[in-house]
Design a protein around this motif. Structure first.
Motif, PDB file in Angstrom:
ATOM      1  N   PHE A 164       0.837  -1.204   0.000  1.00 47.92           N
ATOM      2  CA  PHE A 164       0.000   0.000   0.000  1.00 47.92           C
ATOM      3  C   PHE A 164       0.871   1.254   0.000  1.00 47.92           C
ATOM      4  O   PHE A 164       0.621   2.204  -0.753  1.00 47.92           O
ATOM      5  CB  PHE A 164      -0.924   0.011   1.213  1.00 47.92           C
ATOM      6  N   LEU A 165       1.901   1.262   0.852  1.00 47.57           N
ATOM      7  CA  LEU A 165       2.765   2.437   0.909  1.00 47.57           C
ATOM      8  C   LEU A 165       3.461   2.696  -0.417  1.00 47.57           C
ATOM      9  O   LEU A 165       3.610   3.852  -0.846  1.00 47.57           O
ATOM     10  CB  LEU A 165       3.814   2.274   2.021  1.00 47.57           C
TER      11      LEU A 165
ATOM     12  N   MET B 274      -0.932   6.714  -5.789  1.00 43.47           N
ATOM     13  CA  MET B 274      -2.120   7.166  -5.085  1.00 43.47           C
ATOM     14  C   MET B 274      -1.957   8.509  -4.393  1.00 43.47           C
ATOM     15  O   MET B 274      -2.949   9.173  -4.104  1.00 43.47           O
ATOM     16  CB  MET B 274      -2.540   6.110  -4.059  1.00 43.47           C
ATOM     17  N   SER B 275      -0.733   8.930  -4.107  1.00 42.02           N
ATOM     18  CA  SER B 275      -0.542  10.182  -3.373  1.00 42.02           C
ATOM     19  C   SER B 275      -1.109  11.374  -4.135  1.00 42.02           C
ATOM     20  O   SER B 275      -1.547  12.357  -3.541  1.00 42.02           O
ATOM     21  CB  SER B 275       0.941  10.411  -3.073  1.00 42.02           C
TER      22      SER B 275
ATOM     23  N   ILE C  81      -0.256  11.180   4.425  1.00 40.33           N
ATOM     24  CA  ILE C  81       0.121   9.943   5.105  1.00 40.33           C
ATOM     25  C   ILE C  81       1.588  10.018   5.497  1.00 40.33           C
ATOM     26  O   ILE C  81       2.448  10.247   4.643  1.00 40.33           O
ATOM     27  CB  ILE C  81      -0.122   8.715   4.209  1.00 40.33           C
TER      28      ILE C  81
ATOM     29  N   THR D 210      -4.582  11.785  -3.072  1.00 39.34           N
ATOM     30  CA  THR D 210      -4.831  11.956  -1.646  1.00 39.34           C
ATOM     31  C   THR D 210      -5.034  13.432  -1.325  1.00 39.34           C
ATOM     32  O   THR D 210      -4.217  14.272  -1.739  1.00 39.34           O
ATOM     33  CB  THR D 210      -3.643  11.427  -0.815  1.00 39.34           C
TER      34      THR D 210
ATOM     35  N   TRP E 283       0.891   4.057  -2.789  1.00 32.09           N
ATOM     36  CA  TRP E 283       0.545   5.416  -2.389  1.00 32.09           C
ATOM     37  C   TRP E 283       1.650   6.387  -2.822  1.00 32.09           C
ATOM     38  O   TRP E 283       1.370   7.452  -3.378  1.00 32.09           O
ATOM     39  CB  TRP E 283       0.368   5.484  -0.870  1.00 32.09           C
ATOM     40  N   LYS E 284       2.879   6.012  -2.596  1.00 32.37           N
ATOM     41  CA  LYS E 284       4.011   6.884  -2.918  1.00 32.37           C
ATOM     42  C   LYS E 284       4.110   7.152  -4.410  1.00 32.37           C
ATOM     43  O   LYS E 284       4.344   8.291  -4.832  1.00 32.37           O
ATOM     44  CB  LYS E 284       5.302   6.249  -2.412  1.00 32.37           C
TER      45      LYS E 284
END
Length: 230
Positions: free
Chosen positions: A185-186, A193-194, A203, A197, A189-190
Motif C-alpha cells: 500500500f505504501l 495514489m498520493s 500519510i 490523496t 501510495w508513494k
C-alpha cells in the motif's frame, strides 16, 4: 643530411589518455545502474531505451553493452543491487536479533521502509506489478530474487514468535501477506495514489507502519486462557 626525426606528437599523450579511460571505465557500472534505476522508475521497463540510460550515464550505448548485454540483464542488475542484495544483511540481522518477536516485526517493517521504501528503488515493485504480464521473464526473476526470499524471511520471523510462545499458531502462508500488504500500500501510495490523496489528509509512512504493526500484533499475541467460572 636529413634532419633528425622528431618524436611522434602522440607518443607522450597516449598514457594519460589511457589512464583516464581506465578510471572512467571502472566507474561506469555503478553510474549505469543509477541511471537505469531512475529511468525504469520514471518511465517503466518497456518505455525505457538503453540509449537513454547510456546518455544519462554519460557513456555510449556500446559501453553499456560491455557490462550488460541486454536491457533485461540491466534491469536484473538494478534489482540485485538495490533490493535483492539486501536479504543477506537482513538475514544476518535476524540471526543476531536478541529482542522479542514483537520488536523484531516492528524493526523489520521500519527497516524495510528506511532501506527500500523511501528510496528510489521502491518504484521497482510498481513497475513489476504493472508490466509483469508483458514481460514474464522479468516477473519470474523478481519472484525468485525478491518475493521468495522476502516471504521466507517473514515466515522465519513469525515462526520465531510462535516457537518462543509470543505469537499464537498462525497460518503462515497468509500471515506473511498480512505483513506485506501494508508495505505494498505504501509503495502504491508513494508512486501513484498520493496524487489522489487530499492535501488535508497526508500519510506519514512511519506513523502508518507503527499503526499497522499495532493492529497486526494485537491479532498475533497469545490469547489468555479464559478463566473457568465455578
Amino acid at each position: 643530411m636529413a634532419p633528425p626525426a622528431l618524436p611522434s606528437p602522440t607518443t607522450d599523450d597516449t598514457p594519460p589518455v589511457r589512464q583516464r579511460r581506465t578510471r572512467r571505465k571502472e566507474a561506469r557500472p555503478g553510474e549505469l545502474l543509477e541511471a537505469a534505476l531512475s529511468l525504469f522508475v520514471e518511465k517503466g521497463f518497456a518505455a525505457t531505451r538503453v540509449e537513454e540510460v547510456a546518455a544519462r550515464a554519460g557513456v555510449s550505448k556500446g559501453t553499456l553493452f560491455l557490462y550488460f548485454p541486454s536491457k533485461e540483464e540491466l534491469f536484473k542488475a538494478v534489482v540485485r543491487e538495490t533490493i535483492a542484495g539486501r536479504f543477506a544483511e537482513w538475514n544476518e540481522e535476524f540471526e543476531r536479533f536478541e529482542g522479542d518477536s514483537v520488536e523484531l516485526v516492528r524493526y523489520c517493517m521500519n527497516s524495510w521502509w528506511e532501506r527500500i521504501g523511501q528510496t528510489q528503488a521502491s518504484g521497482i515493485t510498481k513497475l513489476v506489478m504493472s508490466e509483469a504480464g508483458m514481460f514474464p521473464e522479468i516477473a519470474a526473476f523478481y519472484q525468485q530474487e525478491v518475493i521468495r526470499p522476502g516471504h521466507d524471511l517473514i515466515r522465519r520471523i513469525l515462526q520465531r514468535g510462535i516457537d518462543r510462545g509470543e505469537f499464537r499458531a498462525l497460518h503462515l502462508d497468509y500471515a506473511v501477506y498480512s505483513l506485506i500488504a501494508p508495505m505494498i500500500f505504501l509503495l502504491m501510495w508513494k508512486h501513484s495514489m498520493s496524487a489522489c490523496t487530499p492535501s488535508s489528509a497526508p500519510i506519514d509512512p512511519l506513523s502508518f507502519i507503527d499503526t499497522q504493526v499495532d493492529l497486526l500484533l494485537r491479532g498475533m499475541l497469545v490469547r489468555p486462557t479464559p478463566s473457568t467460572r465455578p
